[in-house]
Design a protein around this motif. Structure first.
Motif, PDB file in Angstrom:
ATOM      1  N   ALA A   1      37.277  25.544  34.519  1.00  0.00           N
ATOM      2  CA  ALA A   1      36.106  26.411  34.686  1.00  0.00           C
ATOM      3  C   ALA A   1      35.709  27.037  33.358  1.00  0.00           C
ATOM      4  O   ALA A   1      36.557  27.345  32.518  1.00  0.00           O
ATOM      5  N   SER A   2      34.414  27.235  33.182  1.00  0.00           N
ATOM      6  CA  SER A   2      33.916  27.942  32.008  1.00  0.00           C
ATOM      7  C   SER A   2      34.141  29.435  32.192  1.00  0.00           C
ATOM      8  O   SER A   2      34.511  29.898  33.276  1.00  0.00           O
ATOM      9  N   LEU A   3      33.898  30.216  31.136  1.00  0.00           N
ATOM     10  CA  LEU A   3      34.057  31.665  31.215  1.00  0.00           C
ATOM     11  C   LEU A   3      33.098  32.257  32.245  1.00  0.00           C
ATOM     12  O   LEU A   3      33.476  33.129  33.036  1.00  0.00           O
ATOM     13  N   ALA A   4      31.852  31.778  32.250  1.00  0.00           N
ATOM     14  CA  ALA A   4      30.863  32.281  33.216  1.00  0.00           C
ATOM     15  C   ALA A   4      31.283  31.954  34.644  1.00  0.00           C
ATOM     16  O   ALA A   4      31.166  32.796  35.552  1.00  0.00           O
ATOM     17  N   GLU A   5      31.782  30.742  34.870  1.00  0.00           N
ATOM     18  CA  GLU A   5      32.240  30.356  36.208  1.00  0.00           C
ATOM     19  C   GLU A   5      33.438  31.198  36.629  1.00  0.00           C
ATOM     20  O   GLU A   5      33.545  31.606  37.794  1.00  0.00           O
ATOM     21  N   ALA A   6      34.339  31.474  35.688  1.00  0.00           N
ATOM     22  CA  ALA A   6      35.498  32.305  36.001  1.00  0.00           C
ATOM     23  C   ALA A   6      35.075  33.713  36.406  1.00  0.00           C
ATOM     24  O   ALA A   6      35.661  34.311  37.320  1.00  0.00           O
ATOM     25  N   GLN A   7      34.054  34.242  35.747  1.00  0.00           N
ATOM     26  CA  GLN A   7      33.559  35.566  36.117  1.00  0.00           C
ATOM     27  C   GLN A   7      32.967  35.564  37.514  1.00  0.00           C
ATOM     28  O   GLN A   7      33.105  36.534  38.270  1.00  0.00           O
ATOM     29  N   TRP A   8      32.312  34.465  37.874  1.00  0.00           N
ATOM     30  CA  TRP A   8      31.718  34.379  39.205  1.00  0.00           C
ATOM     31  C   TRP A   8      32.760  34.244  40.312  1.00  0.00           C
ATOM     32  O   TRP A   8      32.491  34.587  41.464  1.00  0.00           O
ATOM     33  N   ILE A   9      33.946  33.771  39.970  1.00  0.00           N
ATOM     34  CA  ILE A   9      35.017  33.721  40.969  1.00  0.00           C
ATOM     35  C   ILE A   9      35.318  35.129  41.476  1.00  0.00           C
ATOM     36  O   ILE A   9      35.532  35.350  42.668  1.00  0.00           O
ATOM     37  N   SER A  10      35.314  36.088  40.567  1.00  0.00           N
ATOM     38  CA  SER A  10      35.511  37.493  40.957  1.00  0.00           C
ATOM     39  C   SER A  10      34.230  38.128  41.476  1.00  0.00           C
ATOM     40  O   SER A  10      34.239  38.846  42.488  1.00  0.00           O
ATOM     41  N   ASN A  11      33.111  37.865  40.791  1.00  0.00           N
ATOM     42  CA  ASN A  11      31.858  38.531  41.147  1.00  0.00           C
ATOM     43  C   ASN A  11      31.326  38.114  42.515  1.00  0.00           C
ATOM     44  O   ASN A  11      30.716  38.930  43.217  1.00  0.00           O
ATOM     45  N   ALA A  12      31.525  36.864  42.898  1.00  0.00           N
ATOM     46  CA  ALA A  12      31.029  36.397  44.196  1.00  0.00           C
ATOM     47  C   ALA A  12      31.652  37.201  45.325  1.00  0.00           C
ATOM     48  O   ALA A  12      30.983  37.556  46.312  1.00  0.00           O
ATOM     49  N   TYR A  13      32.922  37.523  45.183  1.00  0.00           N
ATOM     50  CA  TYR A  13      33.619  38.331  46.191  1.00  0.00           C
ATOM     51  C   TYR A  13      33.150  39.779  46.153  1.00  0.00           C
ATOM     52  O   TYR A  13      32.804  40.363  47.188  1.00  0.00           O
ATOM     53  N   ALA A  14      33.123  40.353  44.951  1.00  0.00           N
ATOM     54  CA  ALA A  14      32.769  41.767  44.818  1.00  0.00           C
ATOM     55  C   ALA A  14      31.330  42.037  45.249  1.00  0.00           C
ATOM     56  O   ALA A  14      31.045  43.058  45.901  1.00  0.00           O
ATOM     57  N   LEU A  15      30.423  41.140  44.924  1.00  0.00           N
ATOM     58  CA  LEU A  15      29.016  41.354  45.245  1.00  0.00           C
ATOM     59  C   LEU A  15      28.758  41.285  46.742  1.00  0.00           C
ATOM     60  O   LEU A  15      28.051  42.127  47.301  1.00  0.00           O
ATOM     61  N   THR A  16      29.310  40.271  47.403  1.00  0.00           N
ATOM     62  CA  THR A  16      29.086  40.161  48.852  1.00  0.00           C
ATOM     63  C   THR A  16      29.766  41.303  49.595  1.00  0.00           C
ATOM     64  O   THR A  16      29.224  41.828  50.574  1.00  0.00           O
ATOM     65  N   LEU A  17      30.933  41.718  49.133  1.00  0.00           N
ATOM     66  CA  LEU A  17      31.620  42.842  49.766  1.00  0.00           C
ATOM     67  C   LEU A  17      30.805  44.126  49.637  1.00  0.00           C
ATOM     68  O   LEU A  17      30.559  44.823  50.634  1.00  0.00           O
ATOM     69  N   SER A  18      30.362  44.445  48.430  1.00  0.00           N
ATOM     70  CA  SER A  18      29.628  45.697  48.227  1.00  0.00           C
ATOM     71  C   SER A  18      28.243  45.666  48.872  1.00  0.00           C
ATOM     72  O   SER A  18      27.764  46.687  49.381  1.00  0.00           O
ATOM     73  N   ALA A  19      27.610  44.498  48.881  1.00  0.00           N
ATOM     74  CA  ALA A  19      26.260  44.398  49.437  1.00  0.00           C
ATOM     75  C   ALA A  19      26.252  44.474  50.961  1.00  0.00           C
ATOM     76  O   ALA A  19      25.279  44.963  51.557  1.00  0.00           O
ATOM     77  N   LEU A  20      27.319  44.016  51.590  1.00  0.00           N
ATOM     78  CA  LEU A  20      27.311  43.878  53.048  1.00  0.00           C
ATOM     79  C   LEU A  20      28.233  44.855  53.767  1.00  0.00           C
ATOM     80  O   LEU A  20      28.349  44.788  54.988  1.00  0.00           O
ATOM     81  N   ILE A  21      28.870  45.748  53.036  1.00  0.00           N
ATOM     82  CA  ILE A  21      29.875  46.602  53.679  1.00  0.00           C
ATOM     83  C   ILE A  21      29.249  47.549  54.707  1.00  0.00           C
ATOM     84  O   ILE A  21      29.854  47.837  55.740  1.00  0.00           O
ATOM     85  N   LEU A  22      28.022  48.014  54.465  1.00  0.00           N
ATOM     86  CA  LEU A  22      27.361  48.866  55.457  1.00  0.00           C
ATOM     87  C   LEU A  22      27.000  48.074  56.709  1.00  0.00           C
ATOM     88  O   LEU A  22      27.184  48.553  57.838  1.00  0.00           O
ATOM     89  N   ALA A  23      26.505  46.860  56.502  1.00  0.00           N
ATOM     90  CA  ALA A  23      26.195  46.001  57.648  1.00  0.00           C
ATOM     91  C   ALA A  23      27.463  45.625  58.396  1.00  0.00           C
ATOM     92  O   ALA A  23      27.469  45.545  59.630  1.00  0.00           O
ATOM     93  N   GLY A  24      28.560  45.412  57.657  1.00  0.00           N
ATOM     94  CA  GLY A  24      29.833  45.097  58.297  1.00  0.00           C
ATOM     95  C   GLY A  24      30.332  46.242  59.145  1.00  0.00           C
ATOM     96  O   GLY A  24      30.862  46.034  60.239  1.00  0.00           O
ATOM     97  N   GLY A  25      30.142  47.465  58.669  1.00  0.00           N
ATOM     98  CA  GLY A  25      30.528  48.619  59.462  1.00  0.00           C
ATOM     99  C   GLY A  25      29.693  48.754  60.731  1.00  0.00           C
ATOM    100  O   GLY A  25      30.203  49.123  61.790  1.00  0.00           O
TER     101      GLY A  25
END
Length: 205
Positions: free
Chosen positions: A61-85
């Motif tokens: 993986a490239s550096l950008a792809e490696a960052q997205w491995i973490s960011n994909a999780y963090a972004l969906t979690l933070s964006a949807l946590i109110l809807a999840g609740g």
């Protein structure tokens, strides 16, 4: 107005009396299930910071792809946590909580088996959706299971356990990678499967 005879017929351990659906003997199992589920969500975010270099080497993986491995999780979690609740209110708290855990562990298994970085990023995003349902659900189900006089202590235990697992994530990840080599990063995701299944079993049984 209820007659005295009807009012007397309500048992002292009734959910109506205590504002809880959970008998006292079963509350600790709800607490353990909530701690396990929230720990999965918190530890998965922290442990990957240590495993990212190994994943980059293994999947090319490239550096950008490696960052997205973490960011994909963090972004969906933070964006949807109110809807999840809110999902617990709409579909039932236990049903939504179990669904969130199930989605998280299925996505974790897919991450462990990911053949390339694009697939891994996609399923990391799916993990984030599961965590967005699971993390607020873990706190809500404690509040639902415990009466008010016991709720503060239970939430305190849940918060302390969540903080501890988050802090131990990088330590555990570093130890595993040092002991078994970079290729073991897939097991970091696979370990979510038994822990999540135990949590689901405790909630349903």
């Amino acid at each position: 107005m209820h007659s005295p005879s009807k009012a007397a017929a309500v048992p002292l351990t009734s959910p109506v009396t205590h504002g809880t659906f959970c008998p006292q003997s079963q509350r600790r199992f709800v607490l353990i299930a909530a701690i396990l589920a929230s720990a999965l969500g918190f530890i998965d975010g922290s442990i990957l910071a240590i495993a990212t270099p190994a994943i980059r080497v293994n999947l090319g993986a490239s550096l950008a792809e490696a960052q997205w491995i973490s960011n994909a999780y963090a972004l969906t979690l933070s964006a949807l946590i109110l809807a999840g609740g809110a999902a617990g209110d709409r579909f039932g708290l236990r049903r939504a909580f179990v669904a969130g855990i199930a989605l998280f562990i299925v996505a974790s298994l897919a991450c462990a088996l990911a053949p390339n970085v694009i697939v891994l990023i996609a399923f990391r995003a799916l993990q984030g959706i599961g965590a967005a349902i699971m993390v607020p659900g873990s706190l809500a189900i404690i509040a639902k299971a415990y009466p008010k006089k016991e709720r503060g202590r239970a939430i305190g235990i849940w918060a302390a356990a969540s903080a501890l697992t988050t802090a131990l994530g990088p330590v555990f990840g570093g130890f595993v990678l040092s002991a078994f080599g970079d290729g073991i990063w897939r097991a970091i995701f696979a370990i979510n499967l038994p822990l999540g299944l135990i949590s689901i079993w405790l909630l349903l049984a």
